[in-house]
Enzyme design. Sequence first.
Site, PDB file in Angstrom:
ATOM      1  N   GLY A  14       0.777  -1.237   0.000  1.00  0.00           N
ATOM      2  CA  GLY A  14       0.000   0.000   0.000  1.00  0.00           C
ATOM      3  C   GLY A  14       0.804   1.279   0.000  1.00  0.00           C
ATOM      4  O   GLY A  14       0.337   2.318   0.467  1.00  0.00           O
ATOM      5  N   SER A  15       2.007   1.249  -0.590  1.00  0.00           N
ATOM      6  CA  SER A  15       2.783   2.501  -0.595  1.00  0.00           C
ATOM      7  C   SER A  15       2.144   3.542  -1.522  1.00  0.00           C
ATOM      8  O   SER A  15       2.230   4.746  -1.258  1.00  0.00           O
ATOM      9  CB  SER A  15       4.245   2.246  -0.981  1.00  0.00           C
ATOM     10  OG  SER A  15       4.367   1.893  -2.329  1.00  0.00           O
ATOM     11  N   ASN A  16       1.488   3.095  -2.574  1.00  0.00           N
ATOM     12  CA  ASN A  16       0.785   4.058  -3.437  1.00  0.00           C
ATOM     13  C   ASN A  16      -0.455   4.623  -2.741  1.00  0.00           C
ATOM     14  O   ASN A  16      -0.771   5.807  -2.903  1.00  0.00           O
ATOM     15  CB  ASN A  16       0.417   3.415  -4.778  1.00  0.00           C
ATOM     16  CG  ASN A  16       1.579   3.458  -5.754  1.00  0.00           C
ATOM     17  OD1 ASN A  16       1.933   4.527  -6.258  1.00  0.00           O
ATOM     18  ND2 ASN A  16       2.212   2.319  -5.993  1.00  0.00           N
ATOM     19  N   HIS A 115       1.019   1.288 -13.068  1.00  0.00           N
ATOM     20  CA  HIS A 115       1.813   0.140 -13.520  1.00  0.00           C
ATOM     21  C   HIS A 115       3.291   0.545 -13.589  1.00  0.00           C
ATOM     22  O   HIS A 115       3.615   1.614 -14.110  1.00  0.00           O
ATOM     23  CB  HIS A 115       1.320  -0.319 -14.895  1.00  0.00           C
ATOM     24  CG  HIS A 115       2.029  -1.542 -15.381  1.00  0.00           C
ATOM     25  ND1 HIS A 115       1.718  -2.804 -14.907  1.00  0.00           N
ATOM     26  CD2 HIS A 115       3.043  -1.710 -16.266  1.00  0.00           C
ATOM     27  CE1 HIS A 115       2.514  -3.683 -15.480  1.00  0.00           C
ATOM     28  NE2 HIS A 115       3.329  -3.055 -16.310  1.00  0.00           N
TER      29      HIS A 115
END
Length: 210
Positions: A14-16, A115
């Site tokens: 979940g870094s984004n 992506h």
Amino acid sequence: MNPLRIGVLASGRGSNLQAIIDAIEAKTLDATIAVVVSNKQDAVALKRAQQHGIPGMYLDPKSVVDELDPRVTYDQKILKILKEHDVELVLLAGYMKIVTPVLIDAYQSRMMNIHPSLLPSFPGLGAQKQASHAGVKVSGCTVHFVTEGVDEGPIILQSAVPVNEEDTVDSLSARILDKEHQLFPRAVQLFAEGRLYVEGRRTKILEVPL
Ligand code: GRF
């Protein structure tokens, strides 16, 4: 105006998701995260949501195994959750499950994926490894709208990074990830400003909102 309501689907670290949360808290992104849904119970993304007071839900893919088409039934359940939270834009942020037309049609030109390659090069899994093996000198990341073909929808933004001689897959992945964290919030902010317009395979970025 009310801030854009985002729903995030995530499967992993979940870094984004965190980059989106940070941009909202820094007020560089005019949005609110209405809900985070994961297909993985132990997803770090769910912990991040919890830490920031964002509703998070784990939806077990195995809970629909008896159905005729489990993937469709699963997505119908996700859609219900998204609608219940009045989600206007869906973000796939490391969501390791192929979405069906149930979601794609309901959120046409309103669902984004990030992506880790310069699409259309290196779609699918292990994009950074593919790039490294291909010996490219430049790679990067892409934010695109989601259509039925995996990693194929209209490109919104891209960011490039150099690939160095001494790079490993890990060092290249880290350099790309850094760019991802800048790119995804920017793409969402353009959407929030009403400046994205899809025409065929292209996403036009308008100077002035529609
Ligand atoms: C990112 O590299 C993203 O581009 C890809 O999956 C990874 C998710 O990372 N789709 P994180 O869960 O956001 O840290």
